[in-house]
Each structure stands twice: as structure tokens, then as C-alpha cells.
Design a protein around this motif. Structure first.
Motif, PDB file in Angstrom:
ATOM      1  N   ASN A  44      16.852  18.586  46.790  1.00  0.00           N
ATOM      2  CA  ASN A  44      17.549  18.306  45.533  1.00  0.00           C
ATOM      3  C   ASN A  44      16.640  18.391  44.317  1.00  0.00           C
ATOM      4  N   ASP A  45      15.356  18.571  44.520  1.00  0.00           N
ATOM      5  CA  ASP A  45      14.400  18.638  43.411  1.00  0.00           C
ATOM      6  C   ASP A  45      14.344  20.065  42.864  1.00  0.00           C
ATOM      7  N   PRO A  46      14.804  20.287  41.618  1.00  0.00           N
ATOM      8  CA  PRO A  46      14.744  21.634  41.039  1.00  0.00           C
ATOM      9  C   PRO A  46      13.321  22.207  41.009  1.00  0.00           C
ATOM     10  N   GLU A  47      12.315  21.322  41.023  1.00  0.00           N
ATOM     11  CA  GLU A  47      10.918  21.760  41.010  1.00  0.00           C
ATOM     12  C   GLU A  47      10.383  22.032  42.420  1.00  0.00           C
ATOM     13  N   ALA A  48      11.227  21.884  43.431  1.00  0.00           N
ATOM     14  CA  ALA A  48      10.903  22.244  44.825  1.00  0.00           C
ATOM     15  C   ALA A  48       9.693  21.497  45.386  1.00  0.00           C
ATOM     16  N   SER A  49       9.678  20.175  45.205  1.00  0.00           N
ATOM     17  CA  SER A  49       8.534  19.385  45.671  1.00  0.00           C
ATOM     18  C   SER A  49       8.368  19.408  47.190  1.00  0.00           C
ATOM     19  N   ALA A  50       9.410  19.732  47.926  1.00  0.00           N
ATOM     20  CA  ALA A  50       9.314  19.780  49.390  1.00  0.00           C
ATOM     21  C   ALA A  50       8.752  21.111  49.893  1.00  0.00           C
ATOM     22  N   ALA A  51       8.820  22.143  49.108  1.00  0.00           N
ATOM     23  CA  ALA A  51       8.404  23.481  49.555  1.00  0.00           C
ATOM     24  C   ALA A  51       6.964  23.535  50.057  1.00  0.00           C
ATOM     25  N   PRO A  52       5.989  22.924  49.363  1.00  0.00           N
ATOM     26  CA  PRO A  52       4.613  22.990  49.878  1.00  0.00           C
ATOM     27  C   PRO A  52       4.443  22.317  51.245  1.00  0.00           C
ATOM     28  N   ILE A  53       5.212  21.278  51.512  1.00  0.00           N
ATOM     29  CA  ILE A  53       5.142  20.597  52.808  1.00  0.00           C
ATOM     30  C   ILE A  53       5.647  21.524  53.914  1.00  0.00           C
ATOM     31  N   VAL A  54       6.775  22.164  53.671  1.00  0.00           N
ATOM     32  CA  VAL A  54       7.346  23.087  54.656  1.00  0.00           C
ATOM     33  C   VAL A  54       6.374  24.243  54.903  1.00  0.00           C
ATOM     34  N   LYS A  55       5.800  24.755  53.835  1.00  0.00           N
ATOM     35  CA  LYS A  55       4.835  25.861  53.972  1.00  0.00           C
ATOM     36  C   LYS A  55       3.602  25.412  54.761  1.00  0.00           C
ATOM     37  N   LYS A  56       3.126  24.204  54.483  1.00  0.00           N
ATOM     38  CA  LYS A  56       1.949  23.659  55.176  1.00  0.00           C
ATOM     39  C   LYS A  56       2.216  23.491  56.674  1.00  0.00           C
ATOM     40  N   ILE A  57       3.376  22.964  57.033  1.00  0.00           N
ATOM     41  CA  ILE A  57       3.705  22.741  58.446  1.00  0.00           C
ATOM     42  C   ILE A  57       3.918  24.072  59.166  1.00  0.00           C
ATOM     43  N   ASN A  58       4.558  25.041  58.489  1.00  0.00           N
ATOM     44  CA  ASN A  58       4.667  26.405  58.996  1.00  0.00           C
ATOM     45  C   ASN A  58       5.239  26.488  60.414  1.00  0.00           C
ATOM     46  N   ASP A  59       6.479  26.005  60.564  1.00  0.00           N
ATOM     47  CA  ASP A  59       7.167  26.084  61.855  1.00  0.00           C
ATOM     48  C   ASP A  59       8.453  26.869  61.637  1.00  0.00           C
ATOM     49  N   ALA A  60       8.665  27.898  62.440  1.00  0.00           N
ATOM     50  CA  ALA A  60       9.817  28.791  62.259  1.00  0.00           C
ATOM     51  C   ALA A  60      11.156  28.083  62.444  1.00  0.00           C
TER      52      ALA A  60
END
Length: 167
Positions: A44-60
Motif C-alpha cells: 500500500n506504500d506508493p513509495e514501495a518500501s517493501a520492494a527492497p525486502i522482496v529483492k533482498k530475499i530473492n525467492d521466486a
């Protein structure tokens, strides 16, 4: 079997500006002993604060979507469900830890009771302040929402007519 084929369950998560909590939840999900799942995150964050976490975990198995605006929890959960591909859904918030055997337990219940539509487990509610405890009518610390009327591991079934009033 490839973990991404025939996904049995989708964890549908709504998050908003709590990447540290989301990371802990994702790690607990990825530690499941039952591996046939996907995770669908609606940020829900327009600034995509969760995106770096998902990228860091890197699970398909993790599918990340930014909602572009704060849709609120209900609409964000609905978006996660729309984006999911599994026949079953586990709805959790970004601060919900998941026990390692949770999915295996639910899958075993599904095999034992294939015609049932809802499988529910317990939870712990952590209350950090006296003010919040008073508001929620709980104690400061860990509060279990497990029934004290049943033994751990007990199974109780309800008819479809009784379920809405008993659960």
C-alpha cells in the motif's frame, strides 16, 4: 515436483510502510516445512518500501505488487487474492509470524477433511504497552487466542449452518 507448479496455497499479505516486520514474516513463511506455496504481497506504500525486502530475499515464490496508492487493508487484501494462483488462501498481515509446520498441518487437515472449506489455527497477540492492553482487554506481553476449552491438536468440526454463529 517444481515448487512453482501447482501451487497449493497462496499467502496473501497486505503491507504498508513496515518493511522490517514484513521481512520477519517472509522469513517465517519461507521456513515452512511444506513448500508448495506462493506469497502474494500487495504494498500500500506508493513509495514501495517493501520492494527492497522482496529483492533482498530473492525467492521466486514471492510475487510483489505495488498498489500505487494506500488502498487500505481490505482492498489491499482483495488485490492479493485477485493476484493469487492457488486454490487456497492464507491471509496474513505484514507483522504475522508463521510457525514452521503450519502449512503441513493445514494440508494434513485438508487430506483428512477434503470437503471442508475452512481450516483455522490459533495465534498469539503481542501487546507492547499498558494502554494498548487496556484498549484490547488483554495483558501486556504474549496473549494466545487458542481455545482453552480444547487440547492442543484437537479437531472440532461445525456444520455450514452453525459455522457463522460459532466461529
Amino acid at each position: 515436483m517444481n515448487e512453482l507448479e501447482n501451487v497449493w496455497v497462496s499467502f496473501c499479505i497486505s503491507t504498508y510502510k513496515r518493511p522490517e516486520l514484513l521481512e520477519k514474516s517472509l522469513i517465517s513463511i519461507l521456513n515452512q516445512t511444506f513448500k508448495n506455496f506462493e506469497v502474494v504481497i500487495s504494498d500500500n506504500d506508493p513509495e514501495a518500501s517493501a520492494a527492497p525486502i522482496v529483492k533482498k530475499i530473492n525467492d521466486a515464490r514471492i510475487k510483489y505488487y505495488n498498489n500505487g496508492a494506500n488502498l487500505g487493508m481490505i482492498q489491499s487484501f482483495n488485490k492479493s487474492i485477485e493476484r493469487s494462483s492457488a486454490g487456497y488462501v492464507v491471509m496474513i498481515a505484514d507483522d504475522d509470524p508463521i510457525y514452521p509446520h503450519m502449512l503441513q498441518t493445514l494440508y494434513d487437515l485438508y487430506l483428512q477433511y477434503p470437503d471442508y472449506g475452512v481450516y483455522h489455527g490459533g495465534c498469539d497477540i503481542v501487546v507492547n504497552t499498558p494502554e494498548l492492553a487496556k484498549t484490547m482487554k488483554l495483558q501486556v506481553g504474549n496473549n494466545s487466542c487458542l481455545s482453552n476449552e480444547m487440547e492442543i491438536g484437537a479437531i472440532k468440526t461445525y456444520s455450514s449452518a452453525d459455522f457463522p454463529t460459532l466461529f
